[in-house]
Design a protein around this motif. Structure first.
Motif, PDB file in Angstrom:
ATOM      1  N   ASP A  62     -26.789 -12.491 -41.427  1.00 11.32           N
ATOM      2  CA  ASP A  62     -27.320 -13.818 -41.722  1.00 11.32           C
ATOM      3  C   ASP A  62     -26.246 -14.891 -41.563  1.00 11.32           C
ATOM      4  N   ILE A  98     -25.998 -17.902 -38.610  1.00 16.47           N
ATOM      5  CA  ILE A  98     -25.795 -19.316 -38.932  1.00 16.47           C
ATOM      6  C   ILE A  98     -24.540 -19.830 -38.244  1.00 16.47           C
ATOM      7  N   ALA A 117     -24.485 -24.663 -44.701  1.00 21.31           N
ATOM      8  CA  ALA A 117     -25.479 -23.802 -45.343  1.00 21.31           C
ATOM      9  C   ALA A 117     -25.075 -23.472 -46.776  1.00 21.31           C
ATOM     10  N   THR A 161     -26.101 -26.426 -49.008  1.00 17.89           N
ATOM     11  CA  THR A 161     -27.542 -26.519 -49.271  1.00 17.89           C
ATOM     12  C   THR A 161     -28.065 -25.335 -50.094  1.00 17.89           C
ATOM     13  N   GLU A 195     -28.258 -22.251 -48.932  1.00 25.96           N
ATOM     14  CA  GLU A 195     -28.840 -21.226 -48.062  1.00 25.96           C
ATOM     15  C   GLU A 195     -27.987 -19.959 -48.093  1.00 25.96           C
ATOM     16  N   ILE A 196     -26.675 -20.122 -48.294  1.00 21.61           N
ATOM     17  CA  ILE A 196     -25.755 -18.994 -48.400  1.00 21.61           C
ATOM     18  C   ILE A 196     -25.155 -18.980 -49.799  1.00 21.61           C
TER      19      ILE A 196
END
Length: 363
Positions: free
Chosen positions: A277, A281, A303, A306, A308-309
């Motif tokens: 993942d 990205i 990321a 935000t 996301e990670i």
């Protein structure tokens, strides 16, 4: 060879065996490793085995020791309950780690020719997704199929939540919350234990591996011990690697618990697979060689901002990457040292000339 089929012998191994002339020898599988001696299963039953002198000499030139799960070439000694191991058939899979305490890169083989690897972690205070990422790297590099077992589910109030968390860090990898006490998840786990299929268990000390072996085998084949109450860490129970034939027909390898898993190499691309993942990205970064640390236009850092990670997952991504890169450098340094020794051994010895021989002759 029919007696060996329950221990995983099949047409693939038959073809491997027939590549060379072995009429005076027979095949067997290492089922227990006690250091210099091995327990071997043959068509005639179990027997003690030890390496031939030629094999021991080959160890000095980089050959590996036989490991639990190996198929080996044996010479049976008439009238004796022992045999001589003359060779190892090419391994199909090999679970290994970096040998603890070694100054140079040294592989320590945990088990060979394993089909499925149960990665076990207990649902107590020792539960650690970051550690599981390391085990997944080892599994993918070994060429085996990983399955995550969350043991001691009876000690956890929300095992389903923990299972979902594991599924996030291991996309596509089966995750099962199990409890030997509550007989939870047994049907799902026994589905992997088919005739001739070899399954190994690995995990930290006290995570419940030996309990799982006993539970699946409906026996007390392996001793078990409890965990320490002060830190939820386990005591070592299994002291050597051993392969068991289960009632279902499957084979299971129990291994000593690991205090720490040091990764050996990444030949199988396990690191990229575990962190696929983040790698995906990272393809959106402005620079192709972005290290995802403080570079401008870094998609991974964006990321992270935000959410996301996960920050801890990114930290483990960096840590394991550095560790694997360091192992490569250690291996290169080790190889250069070996090459220097080889060159020194091949160079002729030059005798030093004496003072008088070095002077020009009088005319």
């Amino acid at each position: 060879m029919n007696e060996l089929m329950h221990y995983g012998w099949n047409t693939t191994w038959e073809l491997e065996w027939e590549k060379e002339e072995r009429s005076t020898h027979t095949a067997g599988r290492i089922i227990a490793d006690f250091g210099q001696k091995y327990r071997v299963y043959t068509a005639s039953g179990e027997i003690w085995g030890e390496m031939s002198g030629k094999m021991k000499h080959a160890l000095l030139n980089g050959s590996t020791y036989p490991a639990v799960g190996d198929w080996v070439e044996l010479q049976l000694l008439e009238g004796e309950d022992r045999c001589i191991i003359h060779g190892i058939l090419d391994r199909k899979t090999c679970i290994s780690r970096q040998k603890a305490g070694a100054k140079s890169a040294q592989e320590q083989i945990i088990a060979a020719n394993v089909d499925i690897l149960f990665l076990v972690t207990s649902l107590n205070d020792d539960y650690n997704p970051r550690r599981m990422e390391r085990y997944l790297i080892m599994a993918w590099n070994s060429g085996v199929t990983p399955v995550i077992l969350l043991s001691k589910a009876d000690l956890c109030d929300d095992p389903e939540v923990k299972a979902a968390e594991m599924e996030l860090i291991a996309p596509g990898v089966p995750v099962h919350a199990v409890s030997a006490i509550e007989n939870r998840g047994k049907e799902e786990v026994t589905g992997y234990l088919k005739d001739g299929v070899t399954v190994a268990l690995t995990g930290s000390s006290g995570c419940g591996k030996s309990t799982i072996v006993n539970w699946l085998a409906d026996s007390t084949e392996q001793r078990t011990q409890g965990i320490r109450e002060d830190d939820s860490r386990g005591r070592h129970t299994t002291t050597h690697r051993e392969l068991f034939l289960l009632p279902s027909g499957g084979l299971m390898v129990d291994t000593p618990g690991m205090r720490e898993l040091q990764l050996y190499d990444d030949d199988g691309g396990g690191w990229e697979q575990v962190f696929s993942d983040i790698e995906a990205i990272g393809e959106g970064c402005r620079f192709a060689d972005c290290r995802h640390e403080n570079e401008a236009g870094c998609a991974v850092l964006a990321a992270l901002e935000t959410g996301e990670i996960d920050e801890k997952r990114l930290q483990n991504y960096r840590k394991t990457q550095r560790e694997l890169q360091f192992q490569v450098k250690k291996e290169e340094r080790s190889q250069r040292k070996v090459n220097r020794k080889d060159r020194s051994a091949k160079e002729p010895v030059r005798r030093k000339s004496s003072f008088w021989n070095s002077r020009p002759h009088d005319e």
